[in-house]
Scaffold this motif. Structure first.
Motif, PDB file in Angstrom:
ATOM      1  N   PRO A 127     -12.703  24.507  16.544  1.00 23.37           N
ATOM      2  CA  PRO A 127     -12.912  24.768  17.832  1.00 23.37           C
ATOM      3  C   PRO A 127     -13.970  24.361  18.601  1.00 23.37           C
ATOM      4  CG  PRO A 127     -13.085  26.726  16.139  1.00 23.37           C
ATOM      5  CD  PRO A 127     -12.753  25.511  15.365  1.00 23.37           C
ATOM      6  N   ARG A 128     -14.906  23.709  18.162  1.00 23.10           N
ATOM      7  CA  ARG A 128     -15.974  23.103  19.009  1.00 23.10           C
ATOM      8  C   ARG A 128     -15.561  21.868  19.418  1.00 23.10           C
ATOM      9  NH1 ARG A 128     -22.115  24.507  16.374  1.00 23.10           N
ATOM     10  NH2 ARG A 128     -21.686  26.920  16.630  1.00 23.10           N
ATOM     11  N   THR A 129     -14.952  20.994  18.538  1.00 24.41           N
ATOM     12  CA  THR A 129     -14.242  19.807  18.883  1.00 24.41           C
ATOM     13  C   THR A 129     -13.285  19.983  20.055  1.00 24.41           C
ATOM     14  OG1 THR A 129     -14.838  19.001  16.628  1.00 24.41           O
ATOM     15  CG2 THR A 129     -13.509  17.475  17.962  1.00 24.41           C
ATOM     16  N   ARG A 130     -12.331  20.926  19.688  1.00 26.83           N
ATOM     17  CA  ARG A 130     -11.269  21.125  20.643  1.00 26.83           C
ATOM     18  C   ARG A 130     -12.168  21.418  22.128  1.00 26.83           C
ATOM     19  NH1 ARG A 130      -5.782  24.410  19.690  1.00 26.83           N
ATOM     20  NH2 ARG A 130      -5.702  22.903  18.143  1.00 26.83           N
ATOM     21  N   ALA A 131     -12.786  22.465  22.209  1.00 32.01           N
ATOM     22  CA  ALA A 131     -13.420  22.915  23.378  1.00 32.01           C
ATOM     23  C   ALA A 131     -14.072  21.822  24.120  1.00 32.01           C
ATOM     24  CB  ALA A 131     -14.557  24.141  23.133  1.00 32.01           C
ATOM     25  N   GLY A 132     -14.587  20.731  23.373  1.00 33.42           N
ATOM     26  CA  GLY A 132     -15.395  19.527  24.012  1.00 33.42           C
ATOM     27  C   GLY A 132     -14.368  18.591  24.783  1.00 33.42           C
ATOM     28  N   ARG A 187     -21.189   6.300  22.037  1.00 27.40           N
ATOM     29  CA  ARG A 187     -19.936   6.802  21.642  1.00 27.40           C
ATOM     30  C   ARG A 187     -18.871   6.010  22.232  1.00 27.40           C
ATOM     31  NH1 ARG A 187     -20.053  12.916  22.809  1.00 27.40           N
ATOM     32  NH2 ARG A 187     -18.093  12.978  21.422  1.00 27.40           N
ATOM     33  N   ASP A 188     -17.790   5.967  21.697  1.00 31.69           N
ATOM     34  CA  ASP A 188     -16.786   5.289  22.167  1.00 31.69           C
ATOM     35  C   ASP A 188     -15.543   6.254  22.832  1.00 31.69           C
ATOM     36  OD1 ASP A 188     -17.342   2.925  21.117  1.00 31.69           O
ATOM     37  OD2 ASP A 188     -16.302   2.925  19.365  1.00 31.69           O
ATOM     38  N   TRP A 189     -15.478   7.554  22.483  1.00 33.92           N
ATOM     39  CA  TRP A 189     -14.596   8.659  22.787  1.00 33.92           C
ATOM     40  C   TRP A 189     -15.522   9.476  23.357  1.00 33.92           C
ATOM     41  CZ3 TRP A 189     -10.154   5.587  23.402  1.00 33.92           C
ATOM     42  CH2 TRP A 189      -9.946   4.863  22.651  1.00 33.92           C
ATOM     43  N   LEU A 190     -14.923  10.372  24.224  1.00 35.88           N
ATOM     44  CA  LEU A 190     -15.329  11.631  24.696  1.00 35.88           C
ATOM     45  C   LEU A 190     -15.239  12.720  24.085  1.00 35.88           C
ATOM     46  CD1 LEU A 190     -14.093  11.349  28.629  1.00 35.88           C
ATOM     47  CD2 LEU A 190     -16.426  11.384  27.769  1.00 35.88           C
ATOM     48  N   GLY A 191     -14.164  12.912  23.275  1.00 37.66           N
ATOM     49  CA  GLY A 191     -13.717  14.009  22.425  1.00 37.66           C
ATOM     50  C   GLY A 191     -14.019  13.915  20.978  1.00 37.66           C
ATOM     51  N   GLY A 192     -14.542  13.208  20.598  1.00 35.69           N
ATOM     52  CA  GLY A 192     -15.001  12.804  19.061  1.00 35.69           C
ATOM     53  C   GLY A 192     -14.837  11.205  18.583  1.00 35.69           C
TER      54      GLY A 192
END
Length: 208
Positions: free
Chosen positions: A89-94, A151-156
């Motif tokens: 849920p937290r990764t998806r919300a991000g 970081r390389d990516w915004l979502g994870g």
């Protein structure tokens, strides 16, 4: 086979084409919108009463509109739980935060720049509105630049729907004939996207 209604020059259509390439999902794209028309015809309005693009139609007749909703749907249907849209849920919300940010904040000033520089004759251009839009987009992209620190990516840890939703706007921002602040992390992100075949084929195209 999935049918995607919408002209290839639409940023919202580009997102879907990029995602379909990432998913290895076969599709047929049909021109609609802009100079192609079609969106106000009764059969199109039956699929999408907003008379905009894109709209998708599946083989069983299921249709869906709103580009970011379509992105979520296609991953849920064809690659549930993948890094593109993880189950956590937290990764998806991000990830979804950036998708909503694109719609709620970035879209309007980016559209002003696009329409002013590419779709309005020079004598008719509103230079004051263009200057405001350039300043606003610089501030907004600065938020993304800061978020990419370390970081390389915004979502994870991998490409996600966050980058796919922003991809057409990022490519345009870095290629608009305007003065913009140096944002090395955004340029690096663009470079990472350029090696993805779907981005190179459908997003990194001349701006029109």
């Amino acid at each position: 086979m999935l049918t995607i209604w919408g002209r290839a020059s639409s940023s919202n259509v580009m997102k879907l084409l990029f995602l379909c390439e990432e998913l290895g999902l076969p599709f047929e794209r049909l021109d609609a919108g802009g100079s192609f028309g079609r969106t106000n015809e009764p059969d199109y309005l039956a699929m999408n009463p907003m008379a905009r693009v894109p709209t998708i139609v599946e083989e069983d007749g299921f249709s869906l509109w709103e580009s970011n909703s379509i992105l979520r749907y296609l991953v849920a249907r064809h690659a549930p739980g993948s890094p593109l849209h993880p189950a956590d849920p937290r990764t998806r919300a991000g990830i979804e935060k950036w998708m909503d940010w694109q719609l709620g904040h970035l879209n309007a000033p980016m559209t002003t720049i696009l329409f002013t520089l590419y779709r309005t004759p020079e004598p008719e251009r509103d230079r004051a509105a263009l200057a405001r839009a350039e300043a606003e987009t610089a501030t907004l992209w600065g938020v993304v630049e800061a978020a990419l620190e370390g970081r390389d990516w915004l979502g994870g840890n991998a490409l996600s729907l966050a980058e796919i939703a922003l991809a057409p706007y990022l490519h345009r921002w870095l290629n608009f004939p305007i003065t913009r602040p140096e944002m090395p992390r955004l340029k690096a992100l663009h470079g990472r996207l350029m090696i993805r075949p779907g981005f190179a084929r459908h997003v990194a195209v001349p701006i029109t």
